[in-house]
Every structure is written in structure tokens, then in C-alpha cells.
Design an enzyme around this catalytic site. Structure first.
Site, short mmCIF file in Angstrom:
data_model
loop_
_atom_site.label_atom_id
_atom_site.label_comp_id
_atom_site.label_asym_id
_atom_site.label_seq_id
_atom_site.Cartn_x
_atom_site.Cartn_y
_atom_site.Cartn_z
N ASP A 132 -4.87 3.49 -2.13
CA ASP A 132 -5.68 3.83 -1.19
C ASP A 132 -6.45 5.34 -1.25
OD1 ASP A 132 -6.05 1.50 0.59
OD2 ASP A 132 -4.02 1.72 1.44
N MET B 137 -11.26 -6.16 5.17
CA MET B 137 -10.55 -5.13 5.99
C MET B 137 -10.32 -5.84 7.40
SD MET B 137 -10.04 -2.60 3.78
CE MET B 137 -9.10 -1.60 5.24
N MET C 7 -12.18 3.99 -0.94
CA MET C 7 -13.02 4.55 0.35
C MET C 7 -13.54 5.86 0.09
SD MET C 7 -9.76 3.06 2.59
CE MET C 7 -8.62 3.17 1.34
N ASP D 154 -6.45 -6.61 4.00
CA ASP D 154 -5.92 -5.33 4.39
C ASP D 154 -5.96 -4.77 5.72
OD1 ASP D 154 -5.13 -2.68 3.48
OD2 ASP D 154 -6.71 -2.12 2.37
N HIS E 265 -8.10 0.92 -4.23
CA HIS E 265 -9.26 0.71 -2.95
C HIS E 265 -9.87 1.96 -2.74
CE1 HIS E 265 -9.52 -0.42 1.54
NE2 HIS E 265 -10.57 -0.18 0.99
N PHE F 68 -6.79 4.77 8.07
CA PHE F 68 -5.41 4.88 8.38
C PHE F 68 -4.45 3.57 8.26
CE2 PHE F 68 -8.33 7.87 10.38
CZ PHE F 68 -7.68 9.17 10.13
N GLY F 69 -3.33 3.84 7.89
CA GLY F 69 -2.33 2.92 7.86
C GLY F 69 -1.98 2.76 9.32
N HIS G 49 -1.14 -1.22 -4.46
CA HIS G 49 -2.38 -1.11 -3.73
C HIS G 49 -2.39 0.41 -3.56
CE1 HIS G 49 -5.81 -2.15 -1.37
NE2 HIS G 49 -5.47 -1.01 -0.60
N GLY H 183 -3.11 -3.99 9.10
CA GLY H 183 -2.27 -4.69 10.21
C GLY H 183 -1.70 -5.88 9.61
N SER I 168 0.97 -1.49 -0.02
CA SER I 168 0.12 -0.02 0.03
C SER I 168 0.78 1.26 -0.10
CB SER I 168 -0.78 0.01 1.12
OG SER I 168 -1.33 0.99 1.34
N MET J 276 -8.98 8.06 -0.55
CA MET J 276 -9.96 8.53 0.68
C MET J 276 -10.56 9.96 0.62
SD MET J 276 -7.68 6.95 4.01
CE MET J 276 -6.62 5.67 3.83
C1 DX5 Z 1 -6.18 1.58 5.22
C2 DX5 Z 1 -6.00 0.98 4.02
C3 DX5 Z 1 -4.89 0.07 4.00
C4 DX5 Z 1 -3.58 0.75 4.96
C5 DX5 Z 1 -2.93 -0.53 5.22
O1 DX5 Z 1 -7.55 2.11 5.06
O2 DX5 Z 1 -6.94 0.77 3.20
O3 DX5 Z 1 -4.25 -0.27 2.68
O4 DX5 Z 1 -2.53 1.32 4.23
O5 DX5 Z 1 -1.66 -0.11 5.87
P1 DX5 Z 1 -1.10 -0.99 7.00
O6 DX5 Z 1 -0.40 -2.31 6.43
O7 DX5 Z 1 0.04 -0.20 7.61
O8 DX5 Z 1 -2.12 -1.53 8.23
ZN ZN Z 2 -6.41 -0.48 1.29
#
Ligand code: DX5
Ligand code: ZN
Length: 221
Positions: A38, A140, A71, A178, A69, A146-147, A36, A180, A11, A40
């Protein structure tokens, strides 16, 4: 069926945004299967990231599929722009609009693979009567936005349930996870039936010289 090595989709949310092209090339060279992205909107999730222009700018930097992805809500008005920008897979959340089936058909009509994303609270049954219209399923294992969040073990049973639903179709629909994902949680996801893993933090930590080992560690699951 014995678990197979999962596809790895870094990601770019965890990449250096000031050097995105370089970062995308580096993870591809390090063995990434998909990139990937993201997206948002600050409305569907409490964070704002990037739009079609960034996907378009990244496209010439890599050959691997771009796994976008969304969101965002609504998603329908932006599908065409993301496809034109070079998205190969476009995934939407059922909660993003009133007609999931219509949205998936629209994504396919644009020539992309159509994915459905499950929030931690979303029931797998939402796609039960439309498996023929789904090209990818994304679970998910965090609340999106957030990552760097911790993996929710409660989602493993959902992966197992979706694995059974996919197997019943006889089609090879990728089952992606996706949020953690670490070498530890990757193992649990693959054992539950996942075939693709998104990882931000676990891929980009340590900088470019660590990417190949980070990806290999996830795939070794
Ligand atoms: C969060 C994203 C994920 C995120 C994963 O909404 O969809 O793709 O970046 O990040 P990590 O791998 O750090 O959990
Ligand atoms: Zn994602």
C-alpha cells in the site's frame, strides 16, 4: 460457475515495519499468493506509507508477485520507478489522474499488469469501454488510507456488477477486494464473485506463528 478458492494478498501495512523482509518471507511461507503493498502520499489519501525504495528492498525476499496499490496522485511520474523496483502488478485509482487509459497502457508498456482500483463511491462504468486494457480490478470495501477499518457491505453489489462485466469479456481478470476482509466478509466477497482478497489485520494478527492459519481461514471462504 462455482466459486473457487480466492488468492490471498497480505497487506504489509499491518506488518512490523521494522522487520519487513522477515514479515514478507513469513507470509509467503504461510501460503500467501501475492504480497500487497500500500503506497500512500498524504495527498490522495490522508496517510503516508512507503515508496519504490521499500519495494526494491523487499523484492529479493519473496518470489510471489508484488501487488502494488498506488494511493498517490499523480501516479504517472512514479510508474517506472515502481516497476524498476520489482512491482508485478501496479494498480491506480481513476481519480489519481486525468487519463486512466493512458496510465494503464503505460503500466503494461513497462511490463507489469495494470490494475484499476474503485473507491467505495467510484462507479464501475468508468472502465466499461476499456476492459481490454485492464489486467486486474480492485474493489475497495473501505475508504482507502488506513488498515483496520470495517468492511462496507454496500460494496458487495459492486463486486457482483464487476463480476458480470469481467465474465462478458471472456477473460480471466482477477477481481480483488481490499479493506476489512475477515473470514466472514471473505465468504461474502467470494460469493459475489471475488477471486482475490487483500487482508492486513486478518493475516498479521497473532504474529508469525498464526499467519498460516490466518491465511487458510481466509481462503476457506
Ligand atoms: C487501505 C489499504 C488496505 C489495508 C487493508 O487503504 O489499501 O490494503 O491495508 O487493511 P485491513 O485488512 O486491515 O482492512
Ligand atoms: Zn491496498
Amino acid at each position: 460457475m462455482a466459486p473457487r478458492a480466492p488468492l490471498i494478498a497480505p497487506s504489509i501495512l499491518a506488518a512490523d515495519f521494522a522487520r519487513l523482509g522477515e514479515e514478507a518471507r513469513a507470509v509467503e511461507a504461510a501460503g500467501a499468493d501475492w504480497l500487497h503493498v500500500d503506497v500512500m502520499d498524504g495527498h490522495f489519501v490522508p496517510n503516508i506509507t512507503i515508496g519504490p525504495e521499500v519495494v526494491k528492498a523487499l523484492r529479493p525476499h519473496v518470489k510471489i508477485p508484488m501487488d502494488v496499490h498506488l494511493m498517490i496522485s499523480p501516479a504517472d511520474p512514479f510508474l517506472e520507478a515502481f516497476r524498476a523496483a520489482g512491482a508485478d502488478i501496479i494498480s491506480v485509482h481513476p481519480e489519481a489522474g486525468p487519463h486512466l487509459n493512458r496510465t494503464l497502457k503505460q503500466i503494461r508498456k513497462l511490463g507489469a499488469k495494470a490494475g484499476v482500483v474503485f473507491n467505495p463511491s467510484t462507479d464501475p462504468g468508468v472502465i466499461q469501454w476499456m476492459m481490454d486494457d485492464v489486467d486486474l480490478i480492485l474493489v475497495m470495501s473501505i475508504n482507502p488510507g488506513f488498515g483496520g477499518q470495517s468492511f462496507m457491505p454496500s460494496q458487495l453489489a459492486k463486486i457482483t456488477a464487476l463480476r458480470a462485466m469481467i465474465d462478458a469479456t471472456g477473460r480471466d481478470i482477477p477481481l480483488e477486494v481490499d479493506g476489512g476482509v475477515t473470514p466472514e466478509t471473505a465468504k461474502q466477497c467470494v460469493a459475489a464473485g471475488a477471486t482475490a482478497l487483500v487482508a492486513g489485520t486478518a493475516v498479521f494478527r497473532g504474529g508469525p506463528s498464526a499467519y498460516a492459519a490466518n491465511i487458510a481461514a481466509l481462503r476457506g471462504a
